[in-house]
Design a protein around this motif. Structure first.
Motif, PDB file in Angstrom:
ATOM      1  N   VAL A 170       0.844  -1.189   0.000  1.00  0.00           N
ATOM      2  CA  VAL A 170       0.000   0.000   0.000  1.00  0.00           C
ATOM      3  C   VAL A 170       0.882   1.243   0.000  1.00  0.00           C
ATOM      4  CG1 VAL A 170      -1.906  -1.144   1.188  1.00  0.00           C
ATOM      5  CG2 VAL A 170      -0.160   0.033   2.517  1.00  0.00           C
ATOM      6  N   LEU A 171       0.297   2.336  -0.438  1.00  0.00           N
ATOM      7  CA  LEU A 171       0.995   3.622  -0.503  1.00  0.00           C
ATOM      8  C   LEU A 171       0.047   4.717  -0.067  1.00  0.00           C
ATOM      9  CD1 LEU A 171       3.120   4.947  -3.498  1.00  0.00           C
ATOM     10  CD2 LEU A 171       1.261   6.327  -2.566  1.00  0.00           C
ATOM     11  N   THR A 173      -0.194   8.863  -0.001  1.00  0.00           N
ATOM     12  CA  THR A 173       0.491  10.022  -0.582  1.00  0.00           C
ATOM     13  C   THR A 173       0.808  11.095   0.450  1.00  0.00           C
ATOM     14  OG1 THR A 173      -1.614  11.071  -1.170  1.00  0.00           O
ATOM     15  CG2 THR A 173      -0.593   9.636  -2.826  1.00  0.00           C
ATOM     16  N   CYS A 174       0.301  10.955   1.665  1.00  0.00           N
ATOM     17  CA  CYS A 174       0.694  11.812   2.781  1.00  0.00           C
ATOM     18  C   CYS A 174       0.605  10.987   4.050  1.00  0.00           C
ATOM     19  CB  CYS A 174      -0.172  13.073   2.871  1.00  0.00           C
ATOM     20  SG  CYS A 174      -1.923  12.759   3.146  1.00  0.00           S
ATOM     21  N   ASP A 175       1.307  11.422   5.088  1.00  0.00           N
ATOM     22  CA  ASP A 175       1.338  10.693   6.342  1.00  0.00           C
ATOM     23  C   ASP A 175      -0.011  10.824   7.044  1.00  0.00           C
ATOM     24  OD1 ASP A 175       1.735   9.827   9.013  1.00  0.00           O
ATOM     25  OD2 ASP A 175       3.879  10.218   8.842  1.00  0.00           O
ATOM     26  N   PRO A 176      -0.768   9.710   7.251  1.00  0.00           N
ATOM     27  CA  PRO A 176      -2.100   9.811   7.851  1.00  0.00           C
ATOM     28  C   PRO A 176      -2.075  10.170   9.328  1.00  0.00           C
ATOM     29  CG  PRO A 176      -1.497   7.515   7.600  1.00  0.00           C
ATOM     30  CD  PRO A 176      -0.404   8.326   6.944  1.00  0.00           C
ATOM     31  N   VAL A 177      -0.904  10.080   9.971  1.00  0.00           N
ATOM     32  CA  VAL A 177      -0.803  10.408  11.395  1.00  0.00           C
ATOM     33  C   VAL A 177      -0.346  11.840  11.601  1.00  0.00           C
ATOM     34  CG1 VAL A 177       0.313   9.823  13.574  1.00  0.00           C
ATOM     35  CG2 VAL A 177      -0.369   8.003  11.998  1.00  0.00           C
ATOM     36  N   SER A 178       0.791  12.204  10.963  1.00  0.00           N
ATOM     37  CA  SER A 178       1.338  13.546  11.169  1.00  0.00           C
ATOM     38  C   SER A 178       0.811  14.556  10.171  1.00  0.00           C
ATOM     39  CB  SER A 178       2.866  13.487  11.058  1.00  0.00           C
ATOM     40  OG  SER A 178       3.260  13.218   9.712  1.00  0.00           O
ATOM     41  N   GLY A 179       0.269  14.074   9.027  1.00  0.00           N
ATOM     42  CA  GLY A 179      -0.169  14.994   7.987  1.00  0.00           C
ATOM     43  C   GLY A 179       0.957  15.435   7.074  1.00  0.00           C
ATOM     44  N   GLY A 180       2.169  14.908   7.269  1.00  0.00           N
ATOM     45  CA  GLY A 180       3.319  15.285   6.447  1.00  0.00           C
ATOM     46  C   GLY A 180       3.115  14.930   4.988  1.00  0.00           C
ATOM     47  N   GLU A 181       3.821  15.656   4.095  1.00  0.00           N
ATOM     48  CA  GLU A 181       3.618  15.496   2.660  1.00  0.00           C
ATOM     49  C   GLU A 181       4.391  14.331   2.052  1.00  0.00           C
ATOM     50  OE1 GLU A 181       1.481  17.078   0.624  1.00  0.00           O
ATOM     51  OE2 GLU A 181       0.693  17.985   2.443  1.00  0.00           O
ATOM     52  N   GLU A 182       5.292  13.695   2.808  1.00  0.00           N
ATOM     53  CA  GLU A 182       6.064  12.605   2.230  1.00  0.00           C
ATOM     54  C   GLU A 182       5.180  11.401   1.902  1.00  0.00           C
ATOM     55  OE1 GLU A 182       6.608  13.635   5.353  1.00  0.00           O
ATOM     56  OE2 GLU A 182       8.537  14.679   5.432  1.00  0.00           O
ATOM     57  N   THR A 183       5.600  10.655   0.874  1.00  0.00           N
ATOM     58  CA  THR A 183       4.902   9.418   0.523  1.00  0.00           C
ATOM     59  C   THR A 183       5.320   8.309   1.485  1.00  0.00           C
ATOM     60  OG1 THR A 183       4.817  10.024  -1.809  1.00  0.00           O
ATOM     61  CG2 THR A 183       4.613   7.676  -1.280  1.00  0.00           C
ATOM     62  N   LEU A 184       4.351   7.556   1.991  1.00  0.00           N
ATOM     63  CA  LEU A 184       4.620   6.408   2.845  1.00  0.00           C
ATOM     64  C   LEU A 184       4.278   5.131   2.086  1.00  0.00           C
ATOM     65  CD1 LEU A 184       3.262   7.377   6.389  1.00  0.00           C
ATOM     66  CD2 LEU A 184       5.593   7.477   5.543  1.00  0.00           C
ATOM     67  N   ILE A 185       5.206   4.175   2.068  1.00  0.00           N
ATOM     68  CA  ILE A 185       5.016   2.932   1.333  1.00  0.00           C
ATOM     69  C   ILE A 185       5.256   1.753   2.273  1.00  0.00           C
ATOM     70  CG2 ILE A 185       5.808   1.510  -0.601  1.00  0.00           C
ATOM     71  CD1 ILE A 185       6.844   4.150  -1.874  1.00  0.00           C
ATOM     72  N   ASN A 186       4.325   0.805   2.309  1.00  0.00           N
ATOM     73  CA  ASN A 186       4.516  -0.474   2.995  1.00  0.00           C
ATOM     74  C   ASN A 186       4.561  -1.560   1.931  1.00  0.00           C
ATOM     75  OD1 ASN A 186       2.704  -0.199   6.171  1.00  0.00           O
ATOM     76  ND2 ASN A 186       4.461   0.894   5.394  1.00  0.00           N
ATOM     77  N   ALA A 187       5.548  -2.453   2.027  1.00  0.00           N
ATOM     78  CA  ALA A 187       5.731  -3.460   0.987  1.00  0.00           C
ATOM     79  C   ALA A 187       6.157  -4.782   1.592  1.00  0.00           C
ATOM     80  CB  ALA A 187       6.782  -2.981  -0.014  1.00  0.00           C
ATOM     81  N   SER A 188       5.759  -5.878   0.904  1.00  0.00           N
ATOM     82  CA  SER A 188       6.170  -7.209   1.322  1.00  0.00           C
ATOM     83  C   SER A 188       6.150  -8.132   0.116  1.00  0.00           C
ATOM     84  CB  SER A 188       5.256  -7.739   2.427  1.00  0.00           C
ATOM     85  OG  SER A 188       5.804  -8.918   3.008  1.00  0.00           O
ATOM     86  N   TRP A 189       6.647  -9.350   0.314  1.00  0.00           N
ATOM     87  CA  TRP A 189       6.684 -10.329  -0.773  1.00  0.00           C
ATOM     88  C   TRP A 189       5.293 -10.909  -1.027  1.00  0.00           C
ATOM     89  CZ3 TRP A 189      11.166  -9.711  -2.940  1.00  0.00           C
ATOM     90  CH2 TRP A 189      12.317  -9.474  -2.172  1.00  0.00           C
ATOM     91  N   GLY A 190       5.012 -11.231  -2.304  1.00  0.00           N
ATOM     92  CA  GLY A 190       3.770 -11.896  -2.655  1.00  0.00           C
ATOM     93  C   GLY A 190       2.603 -10.941  -2.814  1.00  0.00           C
ATOM     94  N   LEU A 191       1.394 -11.482  -2.717  1.00  0.00           N
ATOM     95  CA  LEU A 191       0.184 -10.683  -2.877  1.00  0.00           C
ATOM     96  C   LEU A 191       0.043  -9.660  -1.756  1.00  0.00           C
ATOM     97  CD1 LEU A 191      -2.397 -13.460  -3.917  1.00  0.00           C
ATOM     98  CD2 LEU A 191      -1.108 -11.916  -5.413  1.00  0.00           C
ATOM     99  N   GLY A 192      -0.643  -8.561  -2.057  1.00  0.00           N
ATOM    100  CA  GLY A 192      -0.732  -7.447  -1.119  1.00  0.00           C
ATOM    101  C   GLY A 192      -1.612  -7.693   0.085  1.00  0.00           C
ATOM    102  N   GLU A 193      -2.404  -8.806   0.098  1.00  0.00           N
ATOM    103  CA  GLU A 193      -3.269  -9.058   1.246  1.00  0.00           C
ATOM    104  C   GLU A 193      -2.482  -9.158   2.552  1.00  0.00           C
ATOM    105  OE1 GLU A 193      -6.114  -8.967  -1.643  1.00  0.00           O
ATOM    106  OE2 GLU A 193      -4.181  -9.952  -1.736  1.00  0.00           O
ATOM    107  N   SER A 194      -1.222  -9.612   2.468  1.00  0.00           N
ATOM    108  CA  SER A 194      -0.401  -9.706   3.678  1.00  0.00           C
ATOM    109  C   SER A 194      -0.239  -8.351   4.340  1.00  0.00           C
ATOM    110  CB  SER A 194       0.989 -10.261   3.331  1.00  0.00           C
ATOM    111  OG  SER A 194       0.918 -11.605   2.953  1.00  0.00           O
TER     112      SER A 194
END
Length: 778
Positions: A170-171, A173-194
Motif C-alpha cells: 500500500v501507498l 500520498t501523505c502521512d495519515p498520522v502527522s499529515g506530512g507530505e512525504e509518501t509512505l510505502i509499505n511493501a512485502s513479498w507476494g500478494l498485497g493481502e499480507s
C-alpha cells in the motif's frame, strides 16, 4: 449488464469501478477488467422482500440474495468476455458498493473479495457471494450507524485479471498520522493481502518523487501467493526476510505514481499496488479517510449520546457501568455481552427504566476495535411498580441453582470430536441460551428487588442517624461466594506448596471454586483458574505476599445492635426483616454470578473444539486467534464455506491491531493530569504510596505491599490484591462497584471513577489517595 471501467458511474458501477475508470482514462497501469453493473444486482433481487427478510436478521437476507441467479443473458456476456482473456487466466472478483470509496465514507473491507477465480461458473458463484456480502451483520450495522438507507445501496461487481505479484503493498500520498507530505510505502513479498490485512510486518519507506528519505526493514514473516484457484500462505526464507523487497528505483517510481494520482484527485490518496518482475500495476486508489485531523477528532471525549442528545448524569452512570463490566472486549465476547446486557435492560424496562438497546451502543470496526456510545435513558411511570414488586424469597436460591446446574451438566455430550459442525454451533447457542436465562432470573428476581431493599435500608440508617453507612456496610460476617473463595485461598496459601496436603486441597479447591475467571463477563477471551492453573498460582502468590487480611472492625452483630438501639422501637422489626432479605439476596446475587462463570467454562469446551477445527482447516494461525472472530464469522467459516484464507487474514489483522483496539475501549475517559485527578469516594481513609498500574492477572506479581493499586476496574478474582495495596484507584465504577466494596472490607481507601488514572499515573510515582473525599494528589 457489463460495462467498461471508463463508463462506470457511482450509480452503475460503484465507487471502486469509478475510481478504476478515472485511473484508466488517465493512462495509469490498471489491470484489464470490467464491471457487472449495480442494476444487475437490482434485477436479480427484485422479487425479494428485503424488509421482511431483514426482520429475521441480516443472515436471512444474505442467504436469499446468494440464492438468486445471475440473469442468463448477462451470464453469457460474462463468459464471452472471459473467453477473450484465455482459458487459464485467473481473475479477481471484487465488490463495488454504490456508496464506497468516497471521501466522507470509507466502506473499505465491508464487502467481500475473491481471488484466483477460474472459469465462468466460478466467477458467477463469486458474484453471488459478493452480492450477499452487502448483507453481512457488519455491513448492515455500518450503514445504520452512518445514516445510509439499505435500499439506497446496491452492489456492482468488478472482475479483473489477477496480478500474481512478486511484491505488493500500500501507498499513502501523505502521512495519515502527522499529515506530512512525504509518501509512505509499505511493501512485502507476494500478494498485497499480507500488508493490507496486517498479517506481516512490512518494509516501510518514506520518500518524495525525487529521493528516498527513509528505509525500514520489516520482518516479512510470511507471504501469500496464488496456487491455482486458492491462495496459500508460506514462510518467507530467512535471506528474503533480511533484505528490502523494493529497490530505490521502484520506491521512486511508486512515489511518482502516488503524486500523479493525488494530482488527479486533488486529495491525499491510499493506493494498492503490485510489481510483477519490474512491471508496476495500480490495483486500487481511494481517498484517505483517516488523516491526522480526523483521527484526532475521533479520540475526543464524546459530548453527545448515541442519538445526539446531551449526555446527562444517568447516561454517564449507565455508560460507566457498561465500560466497567465489559472491559476491553474481543470480537467473540460480543456473543456473550449482547444477550447478557439485553436481560439487564429487560429487567430495567420492567420497572420503567429504558435505555438505548445494547446493539446500538456497541460498534465494532473491521480491525476488531470495539467502542461503547453513551445511551439515552428514560424513566417512566412504571418505576412505581418497584414498590409493589413481589420477588421470590432469596433464601430459595439454592433450589433455583440446583435446577440450572442439572441443565448445564447435561448440556454437552462427553466427547465433542464426533459432533458435526452445525450441531457444535447449536450446542454453543444452547449454553448461551441457558446463561441468558440465568441472567434474566438474576436481574429480574434478585438484582432489581435488591435496589428497593437497599433504599429501604438507607431509610432505616438515616432514621438511626448513621448516614455514614450504606447497605453494603451491612454485609459483614456474611459467607457469600467471594468471601468464601477468599477464605479458602488464604487456607490454601498457608500450606507448603510441595506437600501432598496442598496438592489434595488445591485439587478440591479447583473442583469447587475453579470456575472463577478474571473479567468474567468476557468469557471467550479469558479463562478460569480451572482451565489455566497458572493464573491461580499468581493469585496465591499475591495472597502469600499479603501482610493484611480483612479490616479489624466491629462485628456485624455489634453494628446491627447499635443501629437497632438508635431506631424507634416500632422500626426495629422492619429493619431486621429488611436486613435479612438484603443479606440473603446478596448471597443469591453472588452465587448467580459464579453459576454464570461455571456455564461459561462449559461454553469454552465448545469454542475450544471450534478453534481446533478451524486451525486444522488453516482458517486460524493459532487456536488462540478464535477470539478475534465474531460468532457470525465463525459460523460463515465453519458451515457456510467462507474462505479459510480470508478468515485467517481477518484474525491476523485484528491480532496485530489489538493494542490499539484495547486502548480504544477506554477513550471515553478524560486524560487529566495527576494533580487534578479525582473521582467518587469509594472507601474512606488516607494513604500515600507508590503507584502500581495493574492491567490484569499477568501483572499481579508486580504489586508489592504498600503500593497504590491503579487499574481500569476490578472483579472478584482481584480480591487477594487488596491485602497488599495501601489504596485503590479505578478508572471506572462508583461506591457500589466491586473495588469499593472490597476496599471497605479491607479497610483501605478507594477512589472510583477516576477517569484516565491508568494513563496519567506512572509506576513508582508517589501519590496520596483520599478515599473520603475522592481525591488523588501527587
Amino acid at each position: 449488464m457489463i460495462i467498461p471501467f471508463t463508463e462506470a458511474t457511482l450509480a452503475t458501477g460503484g465507487g471502486k469501478a469509478v475510481n478504476l475508470g478515472v485511473l484508466e482514462r488517465a493512462g495509469l497501469p490498471v489491470p484489464e477488467g470490467f464491471v457487472l453493473s449495480a442494476d444487475t444486482y437490482r434485477e436479480a433481487t427484485a422479487d425479494l422482500n428485503i424488509d421482511a427478510l431483514l426482520s429475521q436478521g441480516p443472515g436471512a437476507v444474505r442467504a436469499a440474495v446468494e440464492g438468486q441467479n445471475v440473469p442468463d443473458a448477462i451470464a453469457r456476456e460474462i463468459g464471452n468476455q472471459l473467453s477473450t482473456w484465455g482459458e487459464n487466466v485467473a481473475v479477481a472478483v471484487r465488490s463495488s458498493a454504490t456508496a464506497e470509496d468516497l471521501p466522507e465514507a470509507s466502506f473499505a473491507g465491508q464487502q467481500d473479495t475473491f481471488l484466483g477465480i477460474f472459469g465462468t461458473d466460478d466467477v458467477l458463484d463469486a458474484v453471488r457471494k459478493c452480492w450477499g456480502s452487502l448483507w453481512t451483520a457488519r455491513a448492515v450495522d455500518y450503514r445504520r450507524r452512518h445514516g445510509i438507507e439499505h435500499h439506497d445501496v446496491a452492489l456492482a461487481v468488478v472482475v479483473q485479471k489477477l496480478v500474481d505479484a512478486d511484491t505488493a503493498g500500500v501507498l499513502f500520498t501523505c502521512d495519515p498520522v502527522s499529515g506530512g507530505e512525504e509518501t509512505l510505502i509499505n511493501a512485502s513479498w507476494g500478494l498485497g493481502e499480507s500488508v493490507v490485512s496486517g498479517a506481516v510486518t512490512p518494509d516501510e519507506y518514506r520518500a518524495t518523487s525525487s529521493s528516498v528519505l527513509e528505509r525500514r526493514l520489516g520482518a516479512k514473516q510470511t507471504r501469500i501467493d496464488r496456487h491455482g484457484s486458492s491462495a496459500r500462505i508460506a514462510d518467507v526464507p530467512q535471506d528474503d526476510r533480511h533484505r528490502l523487497c523494493l529497490t530505490d528505483d521502484q520506491v521512486l517510481e511508486l512515489a511518482r505514481l502516488g503524486e500523479t494520482v493525488q494530482e488527479l484527485y486533488g486529495a491525499g490518496m491510499d493506493l494498492e499496488w503490485a510489481y510483477t518482475d519490474t512491471t508496476l500495476w495500480l490495483l486500487q486508489a481511494r481517498p484517505i479517510t483517516t488523516t491526522a485531523s480526523t483521527e484526532t477528532a475521533t479520540q475526543q471525549v464524546p459530548q453527545r449520546t448515541v442519538s445526539g442528545r446531551r449526555i446527562g448524569r444517568a447516561s454517564r452512570v449507565f455508560h460507566t457501568d457498561l465500560v466497567e463490566h465489559y472491559p476491553g472486549p474481543y470480537p467473540l465476547d460480543l456473543c456473550a455481552i449482547l444477550p447478557m446486557h439485553r436481560q439487564l435492560q429487560a429487567g430495567m424496562a420492567n420497572i420503567g427504566i429504558t435505555a438505548t438497546p445494547i446493539e446500538q451502543l456497541l460498534e465494532m470496526k473491521p480491525d476488531g476495535t470495539i467502542t461503547a456510545a453513551y445511551p439515552d435513558i428514560r424513566v417512566g411511570w412504571r418505576l412505581v411498580r418497584l414498590l409493589g414488586y413481589r420477588s421470590p424469597d432469596p433464601a430459595d436460591w439454592p433450589t433455583v441453582e440446583a435446577d440450572y446446574r442439572r441443565k448445564l451438566d447435561s448440556s454437552l455430550p462427553s466427547e465433542l470430536a464426533p459432533v458435526a459442525d452445525q450441531e457444535l454451533l447449536a450446542l454453543l447457542e444452547k449454553i448461551l441460551g441457558l446463561v441468558s436465562d440465568i441472567a434474566r432470573v438474576r436481574f429480574l428476581d434478585y438484582v432489581g428487588p435488591a435496589q428497593l431493599t437497599a433504599l429501604k435500608l438507607g431509610y432505616y440508617l438515616a432514621l438511626a442517624r448513621r448516614r455514614d453507612l450504606d447497605a453494603y456496610d451491612l454485609l459483614g460476617d456474611l459467607d457469600y461466594t467471594t468471601v468464601v473463595i477468599d477464605k479458602e485461598l488464604h487456607k490454601l496459601a498457608s500450606l507448603e506448596p510441595n506437600s501432598s496436603t496442598y496438592r489434595d486441597m488445591r485439587r478440591r479447591f479447583l473442583d469447587e471454586y475453579g470456575a472463577r475467571t478474571a473479567q468474567l463477563y468476557l468469557p471467550f477471551s479469558h479463562r478460569s483458574w480451572r482451565e489455566d492453573p497458572a493464573s491461580l498460582d499468581a493469585t496465591l502468590d499475591a495472597v502469600r505476599r499479603s501482610p493484611r487480611g480483612l479490616a479489624d472492625k466491629p462485628s456485624h452483630q455489634e453494628l446491627v445492635e447499635e443501629i437497632k438501639g438508635r431506631l424507634p422501637a416500632l422500626a426495629r422489626r422492619g429493619f431486621a426483616r429488611t436486613l435479612k432479605a438484603w443479606r440473603n439476596g446478596h448471597v443469591a446475587r453472588e452465587a448467580s454470578v459464579y453459576l454464570i462463570e461455571e456455564a461459561y467454562v462449559i461454553a469454552r469446551r465448545v469454542t475450544d473444539e471450534i478453534a481446533n477445527r478451524l486451525h486444522r482447516r488453516e482458517a486460524l494461525e493459532t487456536v488462540e486467534q478464535l477470539k478475534y472472530l465474531t460468532l457470525t464469522e465463525i459460523q460463515d467459516t465453519l458451515v457456510r464455506d467462507a474462505s479459510a484464507h480470508q478468515t485467517r487474514l481477518i484474525a491476523s489483522q485484528r491480532e496485530a491491531a489489538r493494542p490499539h483496539a484495547a486502548a480504544a475501549w477506554w477513550t471515553h475517559a478524560d486524560q487529566t493530569k495527576a494533580s487534578k485527578l479525582a473521582g467518587t469516594a469509594g472507601s474512606p481513609g488516607l494513604a500515600t504510596g507508590p503507584v502500581r498500574v495493574i492491567t490484569g492477572p499477568e501483572d499481579f506479581n508486580q504489586l508489592q505491599p504498600g503500593d497504590i493499586l491503579v487499574c481500569h476496574y476490578t472483579d472478584p478474582s482481584w480480591t487477594p490484591l487488596f491485602g497488599l495495596a495501601a489504596a485503590v484507584i479505578a478508572d471506572t465504577g462508583g461506591r457500589l462497584s466491586h473495588a469499593a466494596i472490597v476496599a471497605r472490607e479491607y479497610g483501605i481507601p478507594a477512589v472510583m471513577g477516576a477517569s484516565g488514572a491508568t494513563s496519567a499515573l506512572k509506576n513508582g510515582q508517589m501519590i496520596t489517595v483520599n478515599g473520603t473525599q475522592g481525591t488523588i494528589t501527587g
